[in-house]
Design an enzyme around this catalytic site. Structure first.
Site, PDB file in Angstrom:
ATOM      1  N   LYS A   1     -29.514   4.680   9.613  1.00  0.00           N
ATOM      2  CA  LYS A   1     -28.978   5.299  10.832  1.00  0.00           C
ATOM      3  C   LYS A   1     -28.205   6.556  10.449  1.00  0.00           C
ATOM      4  O   LYS A   1     -27.622   6.617   9.348  1.00  0.00           O
ATOM      5  CB  LYS A   1     -28.112   4.312  11.604  1.00  0.00           C
ATOM      6  CG  LYS A   1     -26.783   4.054  10.973  1.00  0.00           C
ATOM      7  CD  LYS A   1     -25.748   3.519  11.938  1.00  0.00           C
ATOM      8  CE  LYS A   1     -24.408   3.601  11.216  1.00  0.00           C
ATOM      9  NZ  LYS A   1     -23.253   3.218  11.896  1.00  0.00           N
TER      10      LYS A   1
ATOM     11  N   LYS B   1     -18.334  -2.125   4.398  1.00  0.00           N
ATOM     12  CA  LYS B   1     -17.174  -1.345   3.941  1.00  0.00           C
ATOM     13  C   LYS B   1     -16.652  -1.881   2.622  1.00  0.00           C
ATOM     14  O   LYS B   1     -16.206  -1.122   1.766  1.00  0.00           O
ATOM     15  CB  LYS B   1     -16.053  -1.373   4.990  1.00  0.00           C
ATOM     16  CG  LYS B   1     -16.340  -0.524   6.197  1.00  0.00           C
ATOM     17  CD  LYS B   1     -15.947   0.917   5.959  1.00  0.00           C
ATOM     18  CE  LYS B   1     -16.292   1.774   7.163  1.00  0.00           C
ATOM     19  NZ  LYS B   1     -15.807   3.115   7.129  1.00  0.00           N
TER      20      LYS B   1
ATOM     21  N   LYS C   1     -22.094   9.860   9.148  1.00  0.00           N
ATOM     22  CA  LYS C   1     -21.345  10.786   8.300  1.00  0.00           C
ATOM     23  C   LYS C   1     -21.238  10.220   6.875  1.00  0.00           C
ATOM     24  O   LYS C   1     -21.431  10.920   5.891  1.00  0.00           O
ATOM     25  CB  LYS C   1     -19.954  10.961   8.916  1.00  0.00           C
ATOM     26  CG  LYS C   1     -19.076  11.936   8.201  1.00  0.00           C
ATOM     27  CD  LYS C   1     -19.314  13.335   8.712  1.00  0.00           C
ATOM     28  CE  LYS C   1     -18.498  14.336   7.904  1.00  0.00           C
ATOM     29  NZ  LYS C   1     -18.916  15.701   8.115  1.00  0.00           N
TER      30      LYS C   1
HETATM   31  P1  TYM Z   1     -18.148   5.495  15.594  1.00  0.00           P
HETATM   32  O1  TYM Z   1     -17.017   6.459  15.599  1.00  0.00           O
HETATM   33  O2  TYM Z   1     -18.761   5.150  14.297  1.00  0.00           O
HETATM   34  O3  TYM Z   1     -19.313   6.053  16.515  1.00  0.00           O
HETATM   35  C1  TYM Z   1     -19.080   6.524  17.828  1.00  0.00           C
HETATM   36  C2  TYM Z   1     -20.248   6.142  18.714  1.00  0.00           C
HETATM   37  O4  TYM Z   1     -21.459   6.742  18.228  1.00  0.00           O
HETATM   38  C3  TYM Z   1     -22.458   5.742  18.089  1.00  0.00           C
HETATM   39  N1  TYM Z   1     -23.324   6.093  16.965  1.00  0.00           N
HETATM   40  C4  TYM Z   1     -24.659   6.061  16.990  1.00  0.00           C
HETATM   41  N2  TYM Z   1     -25.528   5.734  17.952  1.00  0.00           N
HETATM   42  C5  TYM Z   1     -26.844   5.793  17.650  1.00  0.00           C
HETATM   43  N3  TYM Z   1     -27.320   6.202  16.441  1.00  0.00           N
HETATM   44  C6  TYM Z   1     -26.483   6.544  15.448  1.00  0.00           C
HETATM   45  N4  TYM Z   1     -26.948   6.943  14.286  1.00  0.00           N
HETATM   46  C7  TYM Z   1     -25.083   6.480  15.705  1.00  0.00           C
HETATM   47  N5  TYM Z   1     -23.982   6.727  14.944  1.00  0.00           N
HETATM   48  C8  TYM Z   1     -22.923   6.490  15.738  1.00  0.00           C
HETATM   49  C9  TYM Z   1     -21.685   4.463  17.801  1.00  0.00           C
HETATM   50  O5  TYM Z   1     -22.444   3.321  18.102  1.00  0.00           O
HETATM   51  C10 TYM Z   1     -20.490   4.628  18.703  1.00  0.00           C
HETATM   52  O6  TYM Z   1     -20.779   4.196  20.007  1.00  0.00           O
HETATM   53  N6  TYM Z   1     -16.000   1.022  16.070  1.00  0.00           N
HETATM   54  C11 TYM Z   1     -16.368   2.210  16.798  1.00  0.00           C
HETATM   55  C12 TYM Z   1     -15.192   2.860  17.506  1.00  0.00           C
HETATM   56  C13 TYM Z   1     -14.465   2.001  18.474  1.00  0.00           C
HETATM   57  C14 TYM Z   1     -14.931   1.523  19.721  1.00  0.00           C
HETATM   58  C15 TYM Z   1     -13.845   0.820  20.306  1.00  0.00           C
HETATM   59  C16 TYM Z   1     -16.157   1.604  20.379  1.00  0.00           C
HETATM   60  C17 TYM Z   1     -13.170   1.580  18.347  1.00  0.00           C
HETATM   61  N7  TYM Z   1     -12.784   0.878  19.437  1.00  0.00           N
HETATM   62  C18 TYM Z   1     -13.975   0.208  21.541  1.00  0.00           C
HETATM   63  C19 TYM Z   1     -16.276   0.982  21.610  1.00  0.00           C
HETATM   64  C20 TYM Z   1     -15.192   0.294  22.184  1.00  0.00           C
HETATM   65  C21 TYM Z   1     -16.919   3.222  15.811  1.00  0.00           C
HETATM   66  O7  TYM Z   1     -16.559   3.231  14.657  1.00  0.00           O
HETATM   67  O8  TYM Z   1     -17.749   4.163  16.376  1.00  0.00           O
END
Ligand code: TYM
Length: 342
Positions: free
Chosen positions: A211, A131, A214
């Site tokens: 990966k 980031k 967005k």
């Molecule tokens: P976020 O919003 O980026 O993504 C949501 C979920 O989607 C999964 N994901 C993927 N899995 C496989 N391949 C991909 N290309 C891919 N892109 C996204 C992410 O691994 C995620 O599970 N930090 C977290 C949000 C969060 C969270 C939490 C998660 C905040 N508090 C507590 C678990 C527990 C995030 O930004 O996910």
């Protein structure tokens, strides 16, 4: 749980009988329309686990504030994400879906956790480093503290299972370290959370290299108009060594072929067509578009209905946050007591 605590769990129905009823938590950012990486990597497991565990899912708007600064946009995306999760199969009768900021106790726990978290742990987090490069004009403190809030999210509800994609592995490891540091200092209080992966823990984007994300602009969006999905799939990079239509393809390195594994039972046949050059990349992509549209048709319909009835979505979110109040306040009371705050 028979797995060692540090290793992720791969969910399979056979596990269910052997496991005690435990709590599961996950969060997703309202940072735009969900893509198939979110679904295959995480949301499919949210849906599967709601039948087996007490499951809590948050739309993490506090986290999104580290990158999204437009209030109307954040509000709109939060509701869209809620509608998307419901459309994809979250059932408020089986799980609790809420908006992170609607249970503000999490910010108190986050602060308390910062006092057991060395800054060096946060500075070495890969997502923070990324980031810092991606948004150099806005390296806000929230980006650094992000994983502490994530740890607080999970254990405010004493959850121990966390369905996520593999990109969250470092955050989960940090959550475990924070919990361990807290438990060491103040006595056993929280379970160490454990990641639960699907069969597709990393879904690659349309570029076939990074990966799907967005922020990389390489997504296939679940709720986009059909033409947009067609355009996104058609733009996918396939096997770069397959130059001529008659060259044999290598399904193991072709992302289109890999995605076929999740949208039909006959992927072995599709792979064979590629290997023998019976089919070309264009055919395989066309079929993938059809399969994706067919697979998500019911969800797309349900999403449109939910977006036409925002009151229904908002009610689910309000009830979700309310249902969690007793757990959140009990955890805060316990932690305050242990830390000498009363
Ligand atoms: P976020 O919003 O980026 O993504 C949501 C979920 O989607 C999964 N994901 C993927 N899995 C496989 N391949 C991909 N290309 C891919 N892109 C996204 C992410 O691994 C995620 O599970 N930090 C977290 C949000 C969060 C969270 C939490 C998660 C905040 N508090 C507590 C678990 C527990 C995030 O930004 O996910």
């Amino acid at each position: 749980m028979s797995e060692p605590a540090a290793s992720p769990v791969h969910s399979s129905p056979a596990d269910a009988a052997a496991l005690p009823r435990v709590r599961c938590f996950s969060g997703i950012q309202p940072s735009g329309a969900p893509h198939i990486g979110n679904d295959l990597g995480a949301i499919r497991n949210y849906v599967a686990l709601q039948d087996r565990y007490e499951s809590i899912y948050a739309i993490v708007d506090f986290h999104a504030l580290t990158s999204t600064h437009d209030a109307d946009l954040l509000r709109r995306r939060t509701r869209e994400m809620a509608a998307a999760l419901l459309a994809l199969g979250l059932d408020p009768a089986k799980c609790t879906l809420f908006v992170q900021s609607h249970r503000p106790e999490v910010t108190e726990l986050m602060w308390l956790f910062t006092t057991v978290t060395p800054v060096s742990w946060l500075e070495r987090t890969p997502t923070y480093k990324e980031k810092r490069e991606n948004q150099p004009e806005d390296v806000n403190h929230g980006l650094l503290t992000y994983p502490v809030l994530q740890a607080a999210d999970i254990v405010l509800y004493k959850a121990s299972l966390v369905p996520v994609g593999r990109d969250q592995a470092a955050h989960l490891e940090l959550s475990r370290e924070i919990v361990r540091a807290f438990n060491n200092r103040y006595g056993p209080t929280f379970p160490e959370p454990q990641a639960v992966y699907t069969e597709a823990p990393v879904v690659l984007g349309t570029d076939g290299v990074r990966k799907m994300s967005k922020s990389m602009g390489n997504t296939i969006e679940i709720f986009a108009p059909a033409d947009e999905i067609r355009r996104q799939v058609t733009s996918m990079v396939t096997d770069t060594e397959r130059i001529k239509r008659t060259d044999p393809g290598r399904p193991e390195v072709c992302n289109v072929c890999q995605l076929h594994r999740f949208f039909g039972d006959d992927y072995a046949e599709i792979w064979d067509g590629e290997r023998t050059a019976r089919t070309g990349c264009v055919d395989t992509k066309k079929l993938l578009v059809e399969r994706i549209l067919r697979h998500y048709a019911p969800a797309r319909e349900r999403y449109a209905e939910l977006m036409a009835s925002p009151v229904t979505v908002d009610r689910v979110l309000e009830e979700g946050a309310e249902r969690l109040r007793p757990i959140a306040t009990a955890t805060i009371a316990e932690v305050r007591e242990k830390m000498g705050l009363r």
